[in-house]
Design a protein around this motif. Structure first.
Motif, PDB file in Angstrom:
ATOM      1  N   UNK A  81      16.274   3.341 -19.827  1.00 37.63           N
ATOM      2  CA  UNK A  81      16.604   1.924 -19.718  1.00 37.63           C
ATOM      3  C   UNK A  81      15.698   1.131 -20.649  1.00 37.63           C
ATOM      4  N   UNK A  82      16.260   0.094 -21.296  1.00 35.63           N
ATOM      5  CA  UNK A  82      15.490  -0.791 -22.172  1.00 35.63           C
ATOM      6  C   UNK A  82      15.924  -2.236 -21.929  1.00 35.63           C
ATOM      7  N   UNK A  83      14.976  -3.149 -22.039  1.00 38.77           N
ATOM      8  CA  UNK A  83      15.274  -4.580 -21.893  1.00 38.77           C
ATOM      9  C   UNK A  83      14.343  -5.361 -22.810  1.00 38.77           C
ATOM     10  N   UNK A 102      10.521  -3.822 -22.418  1.00 36.97           N
ATOM     11  CA  UNK A 102      10.178  -2.617 -21.672  1.00 36.97           C
ATOM     12  C   UNK A 102      11.154  -1.531 -22.076  1.00 36.97           C
ATOM     13  N   UNK A 103      10.693  -0.305 -22.060  1.00 37.60           N
ATOM     14  CA  UNK A 103      11.521   0.825 -22.429  1.00 37.60           C
ATOM     15  C   UNK A 103      11.081   2.025 -21.607  1.00 37.60           C
ATOM     16  N   UNK A 104      12.032   2.706 -21.000  1.00 35.77           N
ATOM     17  CA  UNK A 104      11.720   3.867 -20.171  1.00 35.77           C
ATOM     18  C   UNK A 104      12.645   5.011 -20.559  1.00 35.77           C
ATOM     19  N   UNK A 105      12.098   6.163 -20.764  1.00 34.25           N
ATOM     20  CA  UNK A 105      12.924   7.317 -21.086  1.00 34.25           C
ATOM     21  C   UNK A 105      12.212   8.605 -20.687  1.00 34.25           C
ATOM     22  N   UNK A 106      12.978   9.658 -20.351  1.00 34.10           N
ATOM     23  CA  UNK A 106      12.378  10.918 -19.937  1.00 34.10           C
ATOM     24  C   UNK A 106      12.127  11.835 -21.124  1.00 34.10           C
TER      25      UNK A 106
END
Length: 218
Positions: free
Chosen positions: A66-68, A89-93
């Protein structure tokens, strides 16, 4: 003769002074002209995901990929160059880690997830500014807070068979670069943007995030 030369020098100085005064009156110095061009300001917001990790998010796209982005933008009328202060913000596995033991592949048990918080300044140059569809380039420096969490499945922690083993947060200075396309849709100024985040430049790391977002300016 000396008196004549003196008078000629006086006349010459008077002519030069008059010419200089004429130039100043007709062509004011740059420092005297207005240096406050009119700027337009906008807000922009965007959400998206990292296409490089599609299919690797364990089925939970919001939690793991997810990114915003929220930004304040300044643009000068008649110019393709603009500036943006952004908070993202940026979230990744990361891919699961598989191990080898005695020639056998052990099922993945170690997982590493990463979250980025970004505060940065970017320059953007827009092509075809007067058109409805406008491609652009963007780049700039950013301050990153990078949180990495490691989790283990198949191990027992406090009576459960899975849990988080450790997490850490590292602050670093990095950079961003990307390409985008702005367009008008239903009277809204929309844009799609593919950015590349390099959060570990100051720590000499190699991690890269690739958020692809859809946004609106208002």
């Amino acid at each position: 003769m000396t008196t004549l030369l003196g008078r000629m020098k006086s006349v010459s100085l008077l002519i030069l002074f008059g010419a200089f005064a004429t130039v100043v009156v007709n062509h004011p110095l740059r420092a005297q002209t207005s240096t406050n061009p009119k700027w337009e300001t906008d807000w922009s917001a965007a959400v998206g995901a990292d296409p490089f990790y599609i299919g690797k998010a364990g089925g939970d796209i919001v939690a793991n990929n997810f990114s915003a982005l929220l930004a304040r933008e300044w643009s000068q009328r008649g110019s393709g160059l603009s500036w943006r202060v952004q908070l993202g913000i940026s979230r990744h596995p990361f891919e699961p880690v598989s191990l080898l033991r005695e020639g056998q592949v052990i099922p993945p048990t170690l997982y590493k997830k990463q979250s980025l918080a970004e505060l940065g300044v970017s320059a953007r140059y827009t092509f075809l500014k007067s058109h409805n569809v406008r491609p652009y380039l963007t780049a700039g420096p950013s301050l990153f807070a990078e949180r990495t969490a490691y989790s283990i499945n198949g191990a027992v922690f406090g009576g459960t068979n899975s849990g988080t083993e450790a997490s850490s947060t590292v602050w670093s200075v990095g950079g961003t670069a990307g390409v985008g396309l702005a367009f008008r849709l239903f009277r809204l100024d929309m844009f799609v943007e593919q950015r590349f985040l390099l959060p570990e430049l100051s720590t000499r790391g190699t991690n890269i995030a690739h958020p692809f977002t859809l946004g609106v300016r208002f």
